[in-house]
Design a protein around this motif. Structure first.
Motif, PDB file in Angstrom:
ATOM      1  N   PRO A  92      13.511  -9.234  20.235  1.00 18.12           N
ATOM      2  CA  PRO A  92      13.582 -10.678  19.904  1.00 18.12           C
ATOM      3  C   PRO A  92      13.822 -11.578  21.117  1.00 18.12           C
ATOM      4  O   PRO A  92      13.540 -12.776  21.056  1.00 18.12           O
ATOM      5  CB  PRO A  92      14.767 -10.750  18.930  1.00 18.12           C
ATOM      6  N   ARG A 106      14.281  -2.806  18.846  1.00 15.15           N
ATOM      7  CA  ARG A 106      13.672  -3.655  17.815  1.00 15.15           C
ATOM      8  C   ARG A 106      14.539  -4.854  17.458  1.00 15.15           C
ATOM      9  O   ARG A 106      14.033  -5.951  17.224  1.00 15.15           O
ATOM     10  CB  ARG A 106      13.389  -2.819  16.568  1.00 15.15           C
ATOM     11  N   ARG A 107      15.865  -4.665  17.418  1.00 10.66           N
ATOM     12  CA  ARG A 107      16.743  -5.720  16.905  1.00 10.66           C
ATOM     13  C   ARG A 107      17.461  -6.519  17.994  1.00 10.66           C
ATOM     14  O   ARG A 107      17.925  -7.625  17.737  1.00 10.66           O
ATOM     15  CB  ARG A 107      17.780  -5.107  15.957  1.00 10.66           C
TER      16      ARG A 107
END
Length: 288
Positions: free
Chosen positions: A200, A195-196
């Motif tokens: 991205p 997710r992090r």
């Protein structure tokens, strides 16, 4: 200092002329389709296919959308167009998300036999549609999803996961392993890293998968005609039925308008996001 303009050499002129001829060759059918769709049947019968519309009319477009016969039903392409929309969007999103997670695992969470799994997925990319028809039909029948839009969505997700996994895996191997290792040292787990750190960075390859999957699913005919029931057929099947439905007079203007309507979503997607498709493909070409 002003940059020197490239010289117009005979070789460069030849390339420009060749490119112009190729462009005209590929754009000629689109020109014929557009002009014919705005002509009346009288002008189509008496003129040539290259003539511009003398009195442009949108009647053919209206009939193609809501009045043309596709077999025994004369509702135009509208209901089938929305069938394709409701089938394509979830299939594209789900198959891309699953492919992203699969590619993340195969690139940065390798396990025993991961190379075998990746090889199997690559083989899955080259399996012809016809091979999976019978087992897919059997499974959809067992789960009561035959002849439904949900069944078509599942078929396209399953068939598309191999491609999306391949795209994402080849892109994620370019993400430096140090980023993932640093996140692990800081205590981040599997989904936190995804997710992090990974997600991205994934916009370019997501655009590639969106365009690829949207084009493949929207333009599919075989799965639609085999697994789509009377109320779940996509626009490609309806277009085929419309063109082959005989009501006494062949309405070429309606046929051309219907073909353009069926092609507009993919054409529009490429015009809007085509540069992202090329950028996403080249982003994973070199390991950084």
């Amino acid at each position: 200092m002003v940059a020197e303009q490239p010289r117009l050499t005979p070789g460069r002129i030849f390339i420009y002329v060749l490119l112009a001829l190729v462009a005209l060759y590929y754009l000629a059918p689109l020109y014929v389709m557009l002009t014919t769709s705005f002509k009346s049947l009288e002008q189509i019968r008496t003129g040539t296919i290259l003539d511009l519309p003398l009195q442009p009319t949108t009647e053919a477009w209206s009939r193609a959308w809501s009045g043309a016969c596709t077999g025994v039903r004369c509702e135009g392409l509208a209901p089938y167009f929305w069938n394709s929309v409701s089938m394509t969007i979830p299939a594209v999103l789900i198959s891309s998300l699953i492919g992203s997670i699969n590619g993340y695992v195969l690139a940065h969470w390798r396990f025993r036999g991961s190379n075998v799994v990746f090889t199997a997925l690559m083989v899955g990319c080259f399996i012809p549609f016809q091979v999976v028809i019978l087992p897919m039909a059997r499974l959809l029948g067992m789960f009561g999803l035959a002849n439904t839009t949900t069944g078509l969505i599942i078929v396209h997700i399953i068939y598309g996961v191999a491609f999306t996994t391949l795209f994402f895996r080849n892109y994620y191997v370019t993400v430096p392993e140090e980023l993932v290792n640093a996140a692990r040292i800081d205590g981040a787990g599997f989904f936190t890293i995804y997710r992090r750190v990974i997600f991205p960075l994934s916009l370019p390859i997501f655009m590639v998968c969106f365009i690829w999957q949207f084009t493949q699913i929207w333009n599919d005919f075989l799965f639609g005609v085999v697994f789509g029931g009377a109320d779940a057929q996509p626009v490609t099947v309806a277009l085929n039925n419309l063109v082959n439905t005989s009501t006494g007079v062949t309405e070429y203007n309606v046929n051309m308008a219907a073909a353009i309507i069926a092609a507009l979503p993919t054409l529009g997607l490429y015009l809007v996001a085509g540069k992202y498709f090329v950028r996403g493909l080249t982003a994973g070409a070199v390991k950084g």
